[in-house]
Design an enzyme around this catalytic site. Structure first.
Site, mmCIF file in Angstrom:
data_model
loop_
_atom_site.group_PDB
_atom_site.id
_atom_site.type_symbol
_atom_site.label_atom_id
_atom_site.label_comp_id
_atom_site.label_asym_id
_atom_site.label_seq_id
_atom_site.Cartn_x
_atom_site.Cartn_y
_atom_site.Cartn_z
ATOM 1 N N MET A 81 0.841 -1.190 0.000
ATOM 2 C CA MET A 81 0.000 0.000 0.000
ATOM 3 C C MET A 81 0.875 1.238 0.000
ATOM 4 O O MET A 81 2.000 1.201 0.449
ATOM 5 C CB MET A 81 -0.909 0.005 1.218
ATOM 6 C CG MET A 81 -1.857 -1.176 1.269
ATOM 7 S SD MET A 81 -2.603 -1.334 2.867
ATOM 8 C CE MET A 81 -1.257 -2.055 3.771
ATOM 9 N N CYS A 82 0.356 2.307 -0.517
ATOM 10 C CA CYS A 82 1.002 3.617 -0.555
ATOM 11 C C CYS A 82 1.739 3.839 -1.872
ATOM 12 O O CYS A 82 2.187 2.887 -2.518
ATOM 13 C CB CYS A 82 1.958 3.852 0.599
ATOM 14 S SG CYS A 82 1.305 3.468 2.215
ATOM 15 N N SER A 83 1.861 5.099 -2.228
ATOM 16 C CA SER A 83 2.589 5.508 -3.420
ATOM 17 C C SER A 83 3.340 6.790 -3.109
ATOM 18 O O SER A 83 2.877 7.612 -2.308
ATOM 19 C CB SER A 83 1.635 5.755 -4.593
ATOM 20 O OG SER A 83 0.840 4.625 -4.869
#
Length: 338
Positions: free
Chosen positions: A1-3
């Site tokens: 998850m996350c960018s």
């Protein structure tokens, strides 16, 4: 998850955008903004040979679960962001190396380093030790990796694999998401149109698709935006394109989860932007307007408790008790306030 993305063009500020994605989007991980002043003595919160330091630079940070720094920007223009990496492997503890709880990993760099190059060298001289968190019903060593950016446009990605830091260092490393590990992400990227291959840019929520989409749309930003506001909005347009909507969490795939909050670090002008994704308002602070000198107290701003806040919220920070960071190898027990 996350960018995470980093954008800079000649004559433009270095801007770093990141999404925080998490399965439990309703509680928003207890996320708050804090100031961390210079002159504070800290230790790494491990049982043997803890890393010890005194903060040289003040910073503004985003905390999660009231026990860890997940994101932030210091007064030298260094930005640091923690993201999820399922493949993280911290290995056995080597007590010959100073140890630091991953709850303090971001904070250590923000406290002590002005540049990415300094942070990369610091990362080689200590060992990161995880805390434990319950994710999807299982107790796991917090699986994370880290990105760094500075006002020169330098960048680094640090992954802990087989107990050792694997570091990609250079301004060309502008994008980070999650699995697979970074070396493999760079290979996958080359198959897409505009990035070395012929496949169309993908549109799913998977980490590798978000990686490709972010890299592609970064190349479409104008080199000379019409104004500073347009530059910031351009970075927001790219990182929002990598977001996962409410309801997008997949229990079977932890790398796919709802985007719950977002930050933009302006490493050049020392401005820090923040937004909750369930709210339309963006807030920001200029580090020059915060109390970050030695002797100042920590201060806190909770956007979740001030839903009408928007724009510059430097004056809304209030004195707070020092953050109690999570000790390594202990479980996070945070629960949302009633």
């Amino acid at each position: 998850m996350c960018s995470r993305i980093q954008w800079n063009s000649k004559g433009q500020p270095v801007l770093v955008g990141r999404n925080m994605d998490w399965t439990d989007w309703q509680t928003k991980m207890g996320t708050k903004l804090r100031t961390m002043p210079a002159g504070v003595e800290r230790e790494g919160l491990v049982d043997e040979n803890p890393l010890k330091w005194t903060s040289k630079y003040g910073s503004v940070i985003t905390t999660v679960w009231d026990c860890a720094t997940a994101d932030g920007l210091n007064e030298a223009g260094l930005a640091a962001n923690l993201l999820y990496l399922a493949e993280a492997n911290y290995g056995e503890r080597d007590s010959s190396l100073p140890g630091v709880s991953i709850a303090l990993w971001v904070q250590y760099f923000l406290d002590t380093c002005a540049t990415v190059a300094e942070a990369v060298e610091a990362a080689k001289a200590c060992q990161v030790v995880p805390f434990q968190l319950v994710h999807m019903g299982e107790n796991v060593n917090a699986p994370l990796h880290l990105s760094l950016s500075d006002a020169s446009g330098d960048s680094a990605i640090i992954e802990i694999l087989d107990g050792k830091p694997h570091i990609h260092h250079g301004p060309e490393f502008t994008v980070l998401t999650n699995s697979p590990v970074y070396d493999e992400q760079l290979v996958l990227l080359k198959q897409y149109d505009g990035l070395g291959g012929t496949k169309p840019i993908p549109g799913t929520m998977s980490a590798e698709d978000r990686f490709a989409r972010s890299a592609y749309y970064l190349t479409r930003l104008p080199e000379q935006p019409a104004s500073y506001q347009v530059a910031v909005a351009g970075v927001l347009s790219v990182i929002r394109n990598a977001a996962t909507p409410f309801g997008g969490s997949d229990p079977a795939q932890p790398n796919n989860a709802t985007t719950i909050w977002r930050t933009i670090c302006d490493c050049t002008n020392k401005r820090y932007y923040f937004e909750f994704c369930h709210m339309p308002n963006v807030v920001w602070v200029d580090l020059d307007d915060l109390k970050l000198s030695a002797g100042a107290s920590e201060q806190l701003f909770d956007l979740d408790a001030d839903n009408d806040a928007a724009g510059d919220v430097s004056g809304k920070f209030k004195p707070a008790e020092p953050l109690v960071f999570q000790k390594a190898n202990t479980p996070v027990t945070w629960t949302p306030a009633a």
